[in-house]
Design a protein around this motif. Structure first.
Motif, PDB file in Angstrom:
ATOM      1  N   SER B  30      28.773   1.738  -6.558  1.00  0.00           N
ATOM      2  CA  SER B  30      27.650   1.585  -5.639  1.00  0.00           C
ATOM      3  C   SER B  30      27.281   2.908  -5.017  1.00  0.00           C
ATOM      4  O   SER B  30      28.136   3.776  -4.837  1.00  0.00           O
ATOM      5  CB  SER B  30      28.024   0.649  -4.494  1.00  0.00           C
ATOM      6  N   THR B  31      26.040   3.069  -4.685  1.00  0.00           N
ATOM      7  CA  THR B  31      25.594   4.263  -3.965  1.00  0.00           C
ATOM      8  C   THR B  31      24.699   3.827  -2.809  1.00  0.00           C
ATOM      9  O   THR B  31      23.537   4.184  -2.759  1.00  0.00           O
ATOM     10  CB  THR B  31      24.837   5.229  -4.900  1.00  0.00           C
ATOM     11  N   GLU B  32      25.266   3.071  -1.910  1.00  0.00           N
ATOM     12  CA  GLU B  32      24.509   2.596  -0.752  1.00  0.00           C
ATOM     13  C   GLU B  32      24.516   3.656   0.349  1.00  0.00           C
ATOM     14  O   GLU B  32      25.513   4.345   0.544  1.00  0.00           O
ATOM     15  CB  GLU B  32      25.147   1.319  -0.205  1.00  0.00           C
ATOM     16  N   VAL B  48      20.651   4.509  -3.222  1.00  0.00           N
ATOM     17  CA  VAL B  48      19.998   5.818  -3.334  1.00  0.00           C
ATOM     18  C   VAL B  48      20.192   6.476  -4.700  1.00  0.00           C
ATOM     19  O   VAL B  48      19.578   7.503  -4.966  1.00  0.00           O
ATOM     20  CB  VAL B  48      20.448   6.788  -2.221  1.00  0.00           C
ATOM     21  N   ALA B  49      21.038   5.908  -5.553  1.00  0.00           N
ATOM     22  CA  ALA B  49      21.159   6.488  -6.900  1.00  0.00           C
ATOM     23  C   ALA B  49      21.219   5.370  -7.942  1.00  0.00           C
ATOM     24  O   ALA B  49      20.305   5.230  -8.751  1.00  0.00           O
ATOM     25  CB  ALA B  49      22.374   7.394  -7.004  1.00  0.00           C
ATOM     26  N   LEU B  50      22.275   4.589  -7.920  1.00  0.00           N
ATOM     27  CA  LEU B  50      22.384   3.508  -8.893  1.00  0.00           C
ATOM     28  C   LEU B  50      23.457   2.507  -8.490  1.00  0.00           C
ATOM     29  O   LEU B  50      24.282   2.769  -7.625  1.00  0.00           O
ATOM     30  CB  LEU B  50      22.707   4.063 -10.293  1.00  0.00           C
ATOM     31  N   PHE B  74      12.637   7.332  -5.098  1.00  0.00           N
ATOM     32  CA  PHE B  74      13.766   7.606  -6.000  1.00  0.00           C
ATOM     33  C   PHE B  74      13.371   7.387  -7.461  1.00  0.00           C
ATOM     34  O   PHE B  74      14.228   7.128  -8.306  1.00  0.00           O
ATOM     35  CB  PHE B  74      14.943   6.703  -5.656  1.00  0.00           C
ATOM     36  N   MET B  77      15.268   8.571 -10.532  1.00  0.00           N
ATOM     37  CA  MET B  77      16.404   7.783 -11.041  1.00  0.00           C
ATOM     38  C   MET B  77      15.913   6.712 -12.019  1.00  0.00           C
ATOM     39  O   MET B  77      16.618   6.358 -12.961  1.00  0.00           O
ATOM     40  CB  MET B  77      17.178   7.117  -9.896  1.00  0.00           C
TER      41      MET B  77
END
Ligand code: GTP
Ligand code: MG
Lengths: 143, 189
Positions: B30-32, B48-50, B74, B77
């Motif tokens: 996770s990228t929260e 913010v990323a995946l 974003f 991405m």
């Protein structure tokens, strides 16, 4: 409701002062920005054409991916991230205790050690100037 | 053993991260990050990323699940992750303002995934009873993008069973189109 950090005039003012101080400490700084964890540009100083909002989004992605790698390897969150290239290096790191990232681009002749210590010093100075962040804003339940 | 790479796309708050957490058999990546704009979408964090997860369907169908950030800023991405995928579950939160038109916009942004594999739309958060509901999405698709064959479901991303059904439908759809594609090419001049 609290005001978003990237619109908080106090944070923007302190941030601008910190980034200006950084450029004085390291004249090799080409671009420096503060951004929220979720990628909004708070404030930046620039000697180059850079699209600030896009750079902020990308920096926040990199920061989050680095934290994910740190977690995967069980070494904890990333303390700083370095990206080197022939025409400059990027260093980014969190402002201690804040949901804010400092990201800076330095000229390639600058030593990594100097760039890193300057960025760290700037982050620490700024942390001292800002009130403690609400813990909810820091809690990103990633893992 | 078949391998699939499926993308979860759609606007902020639709439930992409929630869906991957429901489905994944491995610990998700996770990228929260803390959400700065809670007045826009009221939730604590945003991707913010995946997101990344994996699930095995049937005996040997391994599916890699990638979630993208919903916010358009974003979209770099989106470009990166799109290249990896062969299909997409587009989630749309029914309770968001202008949800139907948002679905059309996001479908256009991810059109190449439709061409390359297949796409399915899942309308989430219908239980809140504030959005236009399923029929409005099918009608808009038919009226505005009549060339697309895209199944539309209501789904609760928090419910693993429902998400599995949607995922299996998508994969069946992708495999069917892959089977038909060579035949279609053969008759082309
Ligand atoms: N009531 C209800 N809540 C839902 C449903 N689907 C998802 N949710 C909730 O809605 C929120 C969705 O948040 P996320 O999964 O982070 O959304 P996302 O699509 O990943 O959003 P971004 O990453 O910010 O683009 C979560 O709090 C879910 O629990 C639904 O069908 N009904
Ligand atoms: Mg998400």
């Amino acid at each position: 409701m609290n005001q978003p950090i990237h619109q908080d005039q106090f944070v923007i003012g302190e941030g601008h002062a910190a980034l200006s101080g950084m450029c004085e400490l390291a004249p090799s700084t080409i671009y420096a920005a503060l951004l929220t964890d979720d990628g909004f540009d708070i404030v930046h100083v620039s000697r180059t054409q850079t699209e600030a909002s896009r750079f902020a989004s990308m920096s926040s992605s990199i920061q989050a991916l680095s934290d994910a790698v740190g977690h995967e390897l069980r070494i904890g969150d990333s303390e700083y991230v370095i990206m080197g290239s022939a025409q400059g290096h990027v260093i980014q790191l969190r402002i201690p205790g804040q949901p804010i990232v400092l990201a800076a681009l330095f000229q390639p002749h600058e030593t990594l050690g100097k760039a890193l210590s300057t960025a760290r010093l700037t982050a620490e100075r700024l942390a001292q100037r800002l009130p403690a962040a609400a813990s909810a804003a820091m809690a990103a339940p990633n893992f | 053993m078949a391998e699939h790479v499926i993308l979860f796309a759609g606007p902020m708050g639709a439930g992409k991260t929630t869906a991957i957490r429901s489905l994944s058999e491995i610990e998700v990546v996770s990228t929260e990050a803390a959400n700065s704009e809670r007045h826009v979408v009221d939730k604590a964090t945003t991707t913010v990323a995946l997101d990344y997860g994996e699930i095995t369907l049937g005996d040997d169908d391994k599916v890699r699940l990638y979630g993208v950030p919903g916010q358009k800023r974003f979209d770099f991405m989106w470009a990166i992750l799109k290249k990896r995928a062969r299909g997409m579950i587009m989630l749309v939160n029914d309770d968001a303002p202008d949800a139907v038109q948002t679905m059309i916009e996001y479908l256009d942004d991810f059109r190449d995934l439709y061409e390359r594999g297949g796409v399915i739309v899942g309308v989430s958060r219908t239980d809140l009873g504030v959005g236009p509901g399923l029929a409005a999405y099918s009608a808009a698709l038919q009226a505005q993008r009549p060339d697309l064959i895209v199944p539309v479901f209501t789904v609760d991303p928090r419910d693993a069973g429902q998400m599995r059904t949607v995922l299996m439908t998508l994969i069946a759809n992708i495999e069917m189109r892959a089977m038909l594609a060579p035949a279609a090419e053969a008759v082309a001049p």
